[in-house]
Every structure is written in structure tokens, then in C-alpha cells.
Design a protein around this motif. Structure first.
Motif, PDB file in Angstrom:
ATOM      1  N   ILE A   1      -2.644   2.969   6.755  1.00 29.99           N
ATOM      2  CA  ILE A   1      -1.662   1.919   7.090  1.00 29.99           C
ATOM      3  C   ILE A   1      -2.393   0.773   7.794  1.00 29.99           C
ATOM      4  O   ILE A   1      -2.240  -0.400   7.445  1.00 29.99           O
ATOM      5  N   ILE A   2      -3.221   1.143   8.763  1.00 27.21           N
ATOM      6  CA  ILE A   2      -3.943   0.121   9.527  1.00 27.21           C
ATOM      7  C   ILE A   2      -4.938  -0.606   8.623  1.00 27.21           C
ATOM      8  O   ILE A   2      -5.059  -1.826   8.648  1.00 27.21           O
ATOM      9  N   ASP A   3      -5.589   0.176   7.777  1.00 22.22           N
ATOM     10  CA  ASP A   3      -6.576  -0.408   6.867  1.00 22.22           C
ATOM     11  C   ASP A   3      -5.930  -1.401   5.893  1.00 22.22           C
ATOM     12  O   ASP A   3      -6.443  -2.496   5.672  1.00 22.22           O
TER      13      ASP A   3
ATOM     14  N   LYS B   1       6.301   2.517  16.081  1.00 22.98           N
ATOM     15  CA  LYS B   1       5.291   2.020  16.998  1.00 22.98           C
ATOM     16  C   LYS B   1       4.150   1.317  16.240  1.00 22.98           C
ATOM     17  O   LYS B   1       3.759   0.198  16.577  1.00 22.98           O
ATOM     18  N   ILE B   2       3.670   1.990  15.205  1.00 20.41           N
ATOM     19  CA  ILE B   2       2.567   1.411  14.429  1.00 20.41           C
ATOM     20  C   ILE B   2       3.012   0.098  13.811  1.00 20.41           C
ATOM     21  O   ILE B   2       2.326  -0.920  13.884  1.00 20.41           O
ATOM     22  N   SER B   3       4.213   0.140  13.202  1.00 19.62           N
ATOM     23  CA  SER B   3       4.728  -1.033  12.515  1.00 19.62           C
ATOM     24  C   SER B   3       4.780  -2.235  13.450  1.00 19.62           C
ATOM     25  O   SER B   3       4.463  -3.355  13.074  1.00 19.62           O
ATOM     26  N   LYS B   4       5.179  -1.976  14.685  1.00 19.67           N
ATOM     27  CA  LYS B   4       5.301  -3.039  15.669  1.00 19.67           C
ATOM     28  C   LYS B   4       3.916  -3.524  16.115  1.00 19.67           C
ATOM     29  O   LYS B   4       3.642  -4.721  16.145  1.00 19.67           O
ATOM     30  N   GLU B   5       3.075  -2.576  16.466  1.00 21.39           N
ATOM     31  CA  GLU B   5       1.765  -2.946  17.006  1.00 21.39           C
ATOM     32  C   GLU B   5       0.870  -3.618  15.967  1.00 21.39           C
ATOM     33  O   GLU B   5       0.162  -4.566  16.247  1.00 21.39           O
ATOM     34  N   VAL B   6       0.911  -3.057  14.749  1.00 19.87           N
ATOM     35  CA  VAL B   6       0.044  -3.596  13.707  1.00 19.87           C
ATOM     36  C   VAL B   6       0.726  -4.757  12.982  1.00 19.87           C
ATOM     37  O   VAL B   6       0.087  -5.496  12.264  1.00 19.87           O
TER      38      VAL B   6
ATOM     39  N   GLY C   1       0.840  -1.196   0.000  1.00 16.63           N
ATOM     40  CA  GLY C   1       0.000   0.000   0.000  1.00 16.63           C
ATOM     41  C   GLY C   1       0.871   1.241   0.000  1.00 16.63           C
ATOM     42  O   GLY C   1       1.887   1.282   0.687  1.00 16.63           O
ATOM     43  N   ILE C   2       0.506   2.238  -0.807  1.00 15.69           N
ATOM     44  CA  ILE C   2       1.278   3.480  -0.839  1.00 15.69           C
ATOM     45  C   ILE C   2       0.484   4.576  -0.134  1.00 15.69           C
ATOM     46  O   ILE C   2      -0.668   4.845  -0.496  1.00 15.69           O
ATOM     47  N   VAL C   3       1.085   5.173   0.882  1.00 18.85           N
ATOM     48  CA  VAL C   3       0.392   6.204   1.650  1.00 18.85           C
ATOM     49  C   VAL C   3       1.259   7.461   1.708  1.00 18.85           C
ATOM     50  O   VAL C   3       2.438   7.425   1.380  1.00 18.85           O
TER      51      VAL C   3
END
Lengths: 319, 383
Positions: free
Chosen positions: B290-292, B321-326, B212-214
Motif C-alpha cells: 500500500i505504501i509502495d 490509519k494508513i489511509s490517513k497517514e499515507v 494497486g490491488i493488494v
């Protein structure tokens, strides 16, 4: 006759050529200044390899580094791989339980995070090149200290001077200011090493979980001052592998070896004559569509052997 | 009125808009090195690359005779909100007093100003006609986006290198000629068949890599500034999807709040898990997407940010943080003036290696399999 695999890493500052045997023993290595002439330095590396090893049978060739495409075209490489993958491959071979790789080269510095012998994360310096070999080179020259003595001098200092991290322009003016205060060269250099490591861990390693064992490689790993600064900062041992400055080349040789062995193919290697052949690179703007790609053309004695840069493949596929 | 606009993504859509409103359209050229040179020369040094590229585009459009420039404004605290006025001031200081810059800010921020702009742009075309044509344009964008999404799913598996891109160029040319809704549906079907008839190789569903590109809208949408990242990834055998497509942007931003689609609200909600307040730009959306993407089974994220873009910097600092959690690898790429591709390609290639390894397990053996699969392509793609 020995059977070898060749690995070539063409970076912005140095071109490294290695030869390994099937058990990944390093039979030959050389470290040549690229000096903005990658074609010449690749040829020179191959010439030295031939001279040193005599008659050999080449089973595979791999290239890596920012000049990997060009080197690949000149030599007829079997594998052309990015330097992050190549570095990780070599390090995992020599230090199987490695968790974190610090790699500082001429232009780029990287951190590679490994878990269970697998690259799980990596980072590279973004936009500016603060804290790389070129900057150290420049400072050594400015202070009139041979770069080889840089590390020892840093180790001889009893105290460190705080040097601003951030970017090299900041660091340099701060260093000049500290010099004017009368600090010794040794102290300033130690301060610079600390600043560089601090900067590197803050910027490149931002938010990364750095776990030991740590392996430090790339040209800058020769600098004992930086190694010591890392050890102070991380309070942990830092492993500098024996072939620290040619790990990328070794990695690409390993990748070429595995590729050739697994697929049972014959190498594309052009032979050692490549060192005497005339290669020229030119480029042109393709006007085929609105993309206006800059197409790079490599010719061997007037015959075009490789083209790239066109998005649509019109030129690349025309060979 | 001789109207022009910033070039971003499928610019034929904006061209269509002004054609439907019976303006004389000056098509801005696709951004090139010259656009960048012009933009950099006449913009403040500290500004981010979208401002500079758009500045360059304006100057090139004016060279071609444009008298009116139409653009969207900013919303929230991102400095993009100043960009319209900055551009206007720069143009004035360069002596282009006769060039008008019309800035469309989010309607809910100032309905009156929005209405005034609408009246200017409407160009006296009767309302029933306007509504009818805008509906056609709405569908036009939708269909074009649908085709582009197909392109992104076909390109990684094409057998003849570059064919998908070529077809996509043809499709855009065909769309450029469309005048009516009826034509639109006909051309759409044709184009769909063109895409479906591209020969592709069979790839096991489990081996497919999706990225995904954000990020900030301009660098995500405009391929000339992001090194054609969708093509690079596609050529490495990776399916891509962007967080932003024009059709969705229109739904999210131009359709009044009450009518906003549920999906947009969901994305914002997901983003607010990490960024509680609106900080401007696309920061909250970026995180939400990112989460989606992760929830939809994507393997990795490429996060594009203009150098020094504050909202995206906030996002970037949250990424570990996001990368780790998600549990999804994310690669942040800052984009600025530089045209050297080598460094960027290294990161992308290594990132794709990482994603494949993650998917399959062990490093070296997998790598060698990939090499075999992609050996030829890589020699073509990697500069």
C-alpha cells in the motif's frame, strides 16, 4: 407543458421514482415495494408519474440502485450510476454543508463522508446485512407491531434494554430472551434501535472520522426511534431531509439533468409507453471461452434490447 | 505420475513446470460455480474461501484422473499452514487413499522435507536437464508476467471493448505451446507486438487513474473468485497493478533468503512501519505494498481479503490509519462464496468516482465529464 427529469432507484426492497424540474424542485415522488419484481415496479412507478403529472416533456432519465442496469434498459436511461454517488449528489444539493451521510436501506447500509461537497470516503456493510431495513421489518412483524409505529413506540420507552449487536441472529435470540424476562415491547424496541445504531457505527463506520452536520436518509430514516438512538450516540443533531426515502432517485435525476444539459443531448427515454410494453429477462451461460459468463438478456416484445454480464463484450457489443 | 495442482492465476506456468519434469499433467479446470459447490460441500464451514476453492479444484482434478497433487504450504502463523494437511485429511475421509498430496513448505523452514519433495517431483530427470529447464521456466514466468502487466496498462484505453482480454487469452494459448527457451523469446516478441497493435485512445497522463490491488495471494491472483476485478477496473478506465505476480513470488519465496531481491526487503520494511512482527499470510506485504503504491504515484488501493482471514483483518483494521497517514483511498473487499456482483460493483464504481473526483477537484462537474467519457462503457460493464 412541464419539462421534467426522471430519477429511478431500484433497490432490493423498494423502487422509488421521482420527477424534478430544472431547479430540482421535486414535482412527484413515489415509493413502491419491489417485491422481487423490479420490472413491474419500475413500470408501476412510471405509470403513477404519468397519472400524477399529466402531459410532461421528459428531458432526461437517470437510474441507480442494485437494479439500475435493468431499469436503465427498460426506460432508456441517459445516466446509470451507483447509489453511493447518487445519494451523495442529492444530499449535497439539499444540505450543502453536509459532512456525513448515514444511509440505511433495505439490504445495505452505508456511510458517506463528504468534504467540500466531495465524496472523500464511504463504507458499506460487509457480507452480512445486520442492521438494515429488512431486519427491522422482520422484527416488527415478529412483535406484531406495524413498522410505521415502531419508532413512536421506541420513543415512548423510559428505559432501554441492552440487546446484543453483532449479527441479526444474535440480536434476535437476545431479544427473545429479554422478552421472556418480562421487559415491555417498547423497551425492547428502544434497545433494538440502540443496538442497531451501535452496530452500524462500529461496523460500517469503523475507523471513520464522523463529523457533523449529519444527514440520515434511506427508508429507515422514517423510524424516529433510530434517529433518536443516533442522536443519543453521537450527541449531535441528526438532519432527516424532507425527501429522505427517495434521495437516491433524486440524485440520479440530478445527474441525468446535469449530463443532458452539459452535453446538450436529447434523452434516450423510451417514452411512457414503456409502462405497457412487455419486457422479459433471461440469462444463459456463454460457452465462448473458459470464463463461462452468465449473460443476462433483456427483451422488449421479443426483441433483445440489452445484454450484459459477458466479460469480453461479445454479446454486449452484438446489439 | 499423473500430476495436478491448484488453479491460481496463470495456471499454464504450473502446467509447464510439470511438463518440463516429464510428468503426465492433468490440467485442473478453471474454478467455476461447480468447483465452489464441491469445495464448500467438503470443507469445514469456518475455513476461508481459498481452502474451499482449492478443495473443489482437487476433487475436479481427481475426477480427471490426477493421482498426485502438488501445492505450496504455509509460512508463519496464518492457518494456511494447516491447509495442506486439512486437504489431505478430507481427501482421505472421502476414500481417495491412492491420491498423494505433496506440500512444498518454505525451504528455509525445513530443508530436509523440501529436498525429499524435490526428489519426488524431479521424477528422475537428470539434474543438468532440470536446471536448464527450470531456468527456461523462470524466464517463461517472467515474460508472461511482463505481458500481463502490459495488458493491465492497455485495457483501460482500448477502443474495441474486450479486445485486450481476447488478445491476452490468445497469448496464454501461445505460451502454453512453448517448449524451448528460443521459442519463448520469439513468442514473447510476437505477443508484445500483438498487444502494442491494439488501438487505444489518447488519454492525458494527468487523467490516468492507477489502482494497486493488494491482499491475500489466492484472492488477488485468481480472477474467477475475485469477480475479475482487474477487468472490472480496466473497463472503468483504470490502470491496475497487483501486489503479487508469480515471478516476484518465486523470487521472494523460492530463492534462498540471502539472494532475495532488495525490493522484497524494502516492501517488508515499509510494512513493518505498521505491523512489527510476522503475523502470517500477506499482512505485512499488503501494508508494505500500500505504501509502495502510494510512493509510486498510484491513486487508490483495492484490498482483497478472504472473509475471516485473520492477517488481512489485522490489515483492514489498520487501514483507516494508513489511509490517513499515507493519504491514499483504500477499498477493502471481503471475498467469500457469494456470487452476487451488484453490491461489489457499486462499491468499485463509487470508489472509482471518488478517485477521479479527488484527482480533479469538484464533484458534480467532474462527474458529468466522466459520465460523458464512460457512459457507453458503463452500460456495458455494470450489471
Amino acid at each position: 407543458m412541464k419539462s421534467i427529469y426522471i430519477g429511478v432507484d431500484v433497490g432490493s426492497v423498494s423502487t422509488n421514482v421521482v420527477a424534478i424540474d430544472k431547479d430540482v424542485n421535486v414535482l412527484f415522488k413515489t415509493y413502491i415495494r419491489t417485491n422481487g419484481q423490479p420490472i413491474d415496479s419500475v413500470k408501476e412507478g412510471i405509470r403513477q408519474l404519468k397519472e400524477s403529472l399529466g402531459d410532461v416533456e421528459v428531458l432526461g432519465v437517470g437510474t441507480t440502485g442494485s437494479g439500475r442496469q435493468l431499469a436503465g434498459a427498460i426506460l432508456g436511461a441517459d445516466v446509470i450510476k451507483n447509489e453511493i454517488t447518487a445519494h451523495a449528489t442529492a444530499t449535497i444539493h439539499f444540505v450543502p454543508n453536509v459532512r456525513t451521510i448515514f444511509e440505511i436501506g433495505g439490504q445495505d447500509s452505508k456511510i458517506i463522508i463528504i468534504k467540500d461537497q466531495m465524496v472523500v470516503d464511504f463504507a458499506m456493510n460487509t457480507v452480512c446485512a445486520a442492521g438494515t431495513g429488512s431486519f427491522l421489518d422482520h422484527q416488527a412483524e415478529r412483535l406484531k407491531i406495524p413498522i410505521e409505529q415502531f419508532g413512536d413506540l421506541a420513543l415512548s420507552a423510559k428505559n432501554s434494554v441492552r440487546i446484543a449487536g453483532r449479527c441479526t441472529v444474535f440480536a434476535e435470540s437476545d431479544m427473545i430472551a429479554k422478552q421472556q424476562f418480562g421487559f415491555s415491547k417498547a423497551e425492547i424496541i428502544r434497545g433494538l434501535c440502540d443496538a442497531l445504531v451501535r452496530n452500524y457505527l462500529n461496523n460500517v463506520g469503523r475507523g471513520k472520522n464522523l463529523e457533523p452536520p449529519f444527514v440520515f436518509q434511506g427508508g429507515v430514516a422514517a423510524n424516529k426511534g433510530i434517529k433518536a438512538a443516533f442522536e443519543r450516540e453521537l450527541k449531535s443533531e441528526i438532519i432527516v431531509p424532507e425527501h429522505f426515502n427517495v434521495m437516491g432517485a433524486i440524485g440520479s435525476a440530478i445527474l441525468a439533468k446535469d449530463y443532458v444539459e452539459k452535453n446538450k443531448v436529447k434523452t434516450n427515454f423510451r417514452g411512457f409507453d414503456a409502462a405497457d410494453i412487455e419486457f422479459t429477462t433471461s440469462s444463459f451461460e456463454c460457452k465462448g471461452c473458459s470464463n463461462r459468463c452468465e449473460v443476462v438478456k433483456v427483451s422488449m416484445e421479443g426483441k433483445v434490447i440489452a445484454m450484459w454480464g459477458d466479460r469480453c463484450g461479445k454479446w454486449t457489443n452484438s446489439l | 505420475m499423473k500430476v495436478s495442482f491448484p488453479y491460481m492465476g496463470s495456471a499454464i506456468v504450473y502446467k509447464k513446470l510439470f511438463e518440463f519434469l516429464e510428468h503426465e499433467v492433468i490440467m485442473p479446470p478453471k474454478p467455476t460455480q461447480r468447483t465452489m459447490d464441491l469445495g464448500v460441500k467438503y470443507s469445514p464451514e469456518f475455513a476461508c474461501i481459498p481452502l474451499k476453492m482449492v478443495m473443489g479444484t482437487y476433487l475436479e482434478a481427481i475426477e480427471k484422473g490426477a493421482k498426485v497433487l502438488v501445492t505450496s504450504g504455509g509460512h508463519g502463523p496464518c492457518r494456511a499452514g494447516f491447509y495442506g494437511d486439512t486437504h489431505r485429511n478430507i481427501l482421505k475421509s472421502l476414500g481417495y487413499d491412492d491420491v498423494e498430496l505433496i506440500i512444498f513448505d518454505a525451504p528455509q523452514d525445513n530443508w530436509k522435507a523440501f529436498w525429499r519433495n524435490v526428489q519426488k517431483i524431479r521424477n528422475g530427470v537428470p539434474w543438468p536437464k532440470v536446471i536448464n529447464r527450470m531456468y527456461t521456466l523462470y524466464r517463461f514466468v517472467q515474460k508472461l508476467d511482463e505481458l500481463e502487466k502490459m495488458v493491465q496498462k492497455i485495457r483501460p484505453y482500448e477502443i474495441n471493448k474486450g479486445q485486450t482480454t481476447q488478445v491476452w487469452n490468445e497469448i496464454q494459448e501461445k505460451f502454453d505451446k512453448i517448449k524451448t527457451r528460443k521459442e519463448l523469446y520469439k513468442v514473447y516478441e510476437e505477443c508484445k507486438n500483438m498487444l502494442l497493435s491494439i488501438p487505444t485512445k489518447e488519454v492525458d497522463e494527468r487523467d490516468k487513474i492507477k489502482v494497486g490491488i493488494v491482499g491475500e495471494i489466492y484472492v488477488v491472483m485468481e480472477s474467477s473468485i475475485n469477480f475479475g476485478i482487474e477487468e472490472i477496473l480496466g473497463n472503468l478506465g483504470v490502470e491496475v497493478e497487483r501486489s503479487l505476480y508469480l515471478f516476484e513470488w518465486i523470487n521472494d519465496n523460492l530463492v534462498p533468503w540471502a539472494l532475495r531481491p532488495k525490493r522484497f526487503k524494502e516492501i517488508i520494511k515499509k510494512g513493518q512501519r505498521y505491523i512489527k512482527i510476522l503475523i502470517g499470510g500477506h499482512a505485512v506485504e499488503t501494508v508494505g505494498h500500500i505504501i509502495d503504491f502510494k510512493e509510486r504515484g498510484f491513486d487508490g488501493i483495492v484490498h482483497l481479503m478472504p472473509f475471516a482471514c485473520l492477517p488481512e483483518l489485522v490489515t483492514q483494521s489498520l487501514i483507516p490509519k494508513i489511509s490517513k497517514e499515507v493519504d491514499i483511498p483504500i477499498l477493502s473487499l471481503p471475498i467469500d462464496e457469494q456470487t452476487g456482483k451488484a453490491n461489489m460493483l457499486t462499491r468499485i464504481e463509487a470508489f472509482v468516482d471518488l478517485l477521479r473526483n479527488r484527482k480533479k477537484g469538484k464533484t458534480n462537474e467532474v462527474l458529468i465529464n466522466n459520465l460523458q467519457q464512460h457512459a457507453d462503457e458503463e452500460r456495458v460493464v455494470m450489471v
